[in-house]
Design an enzyme around this catalytic site. Sequence first.
Site, short mmCIF file in Angstrom:
data_model
loop_
_atom_site.label_atom_id
_atom_site.label_comp_id
_atom_site.label_asym_id
_atom_site.label_seq_id
_atom_site.Cartn_x
_atom_site.Cartn_y
_atom_site.Cartn_z
N GLU A 195 0.83 -1.20 0.00
CA GLU A 195 0.00 0.00 0.00
C GLU A 195 0.87 1.25 0.00
OE1 GLU A 195 -4.00 -0.79 2.49
OE2 GLU A 195 -2.18 -0.73 3.70
N CYS A 196 0.68 2.13 -0.97
CA CYS A 196 1.29 3.45 -1.02
C CYS A 196 2.81 3.39 -0.85
CB CYS A 196 0.64 4.37 0.01
SG CYS A 196 0.88 6.14 -0.36
#
Length: 442
Positions: free
Chosen positions: A319-320
Amino acid sequence: MKATIPAAMITAPGSGQGKSMVTAALARLHRNAGRKVRVFKHGPDYLDPMVLEVASGQPVYQLHPWMTGEAECRWRLVEAAQDADLILVEGSMGLFDGDPSSADLARLMGIPALPVIDARGMAQTFGAVALGLASFHPEVPVRQVIANRIGSRRHGEMLRDSLPEGIELLGAIPRNDAMSIPDRHLGLIQAGELEDLDQRLDAAAEVLAEVGLDGLPLPVTMEAEKPAAPPALLNGVRIAIARDAAFSFIYRANLDLLQAMGAELSFFSPLTDRALPDADALWLPGGYPELHAAALAANQPVLGAVRNHYLAEKPMLAECGGLMACVEELMDHDGQVHKMLGLMPGRASMAGRLQALGLQSLNTDQGQLRGHTYHHSRLETGWQPLARTRKVAGTEAEPVYCRGGLVASYFHGYFPSAPELVAGIFRGQAFRPLTDKEPDHA
């Protein structure tokens, strides 16, 4: 289940008014007085809760009528009220900003809004701002306000005199270095990076005590039903989670859900550890890989272990910041290029301004995963996404890349919104994205 407890929503006319530090200082003030304080944060935020946990000494959860759902908002607060003496909720942005706004949460729970208003360069207009907040929505009462960053005792008196009938000045906080905390491009400095955070919080609490902000708010009665236990879809699945200064954006509720579904969690540091824990699945959450890129690139043993995990086609969620670590190269704020994992072709480059912001959802045949996006980097890759999130508010939708066992995106998901989908990701099961014409599986 029902509970009655003193509670307040600490909010403001807008960002930058000082509500985060006021909330943290209030939590520490009451904790130092021997009370058990539970603090919650409205909306998708990782950094403020880190400070609020240190301030209160208790876990902090997100509340958001859309992202976490109204039923969970009610349950979190009522559950906390069973053995707490005080509940504080820190709002996001301005009181009426966003959809749903902090005001919507206050109205849902019947919690009074307590605005913190930055009074620098302001006299009688302070009363106009307070009146505007108090009269904007009939179901969101504002009966007290806090003046922040006042210049003198006389200044505080002028602000009190400016308030219309029915609105009280609860306290006037002077300008004081104790009421500030350092920040950077994504928000506050992480709590774990501030060695003197406890001393800062104690000093801030003393400032509030000196201006009479040590009283309890009025009691609020709340009611909620206990949710059903999630299905045991991850029994025996071992999940290794990156957690250190570079990878730290983790909702407590996400960890709770994984464990409630039967997962065995272990944690490792991509910055300092030399190996991965024994694991069936891997989670690289968001954080600040750009600030630690040199150290990350230099830790070849753990990078090699992550590559081997990917090459074995074991499940992996990035994630990210985790996505940024998966590409071949990361260019930091200084223009320095660092070699990353190389699981995906391309480069993540830090930009001079915010690149994406807002609430989003990933809609699939296994559920609607709700969450948000917020990043300052750009991604260049030759991979084509399997899916795109749907924009609920803010900037454009985010691509979701899936290859082998890897699921990678700038999108941050709130796991309890889609337990079946989350369990499938960590089991390596494929999901089918829904088109705009298909109904959501919320």
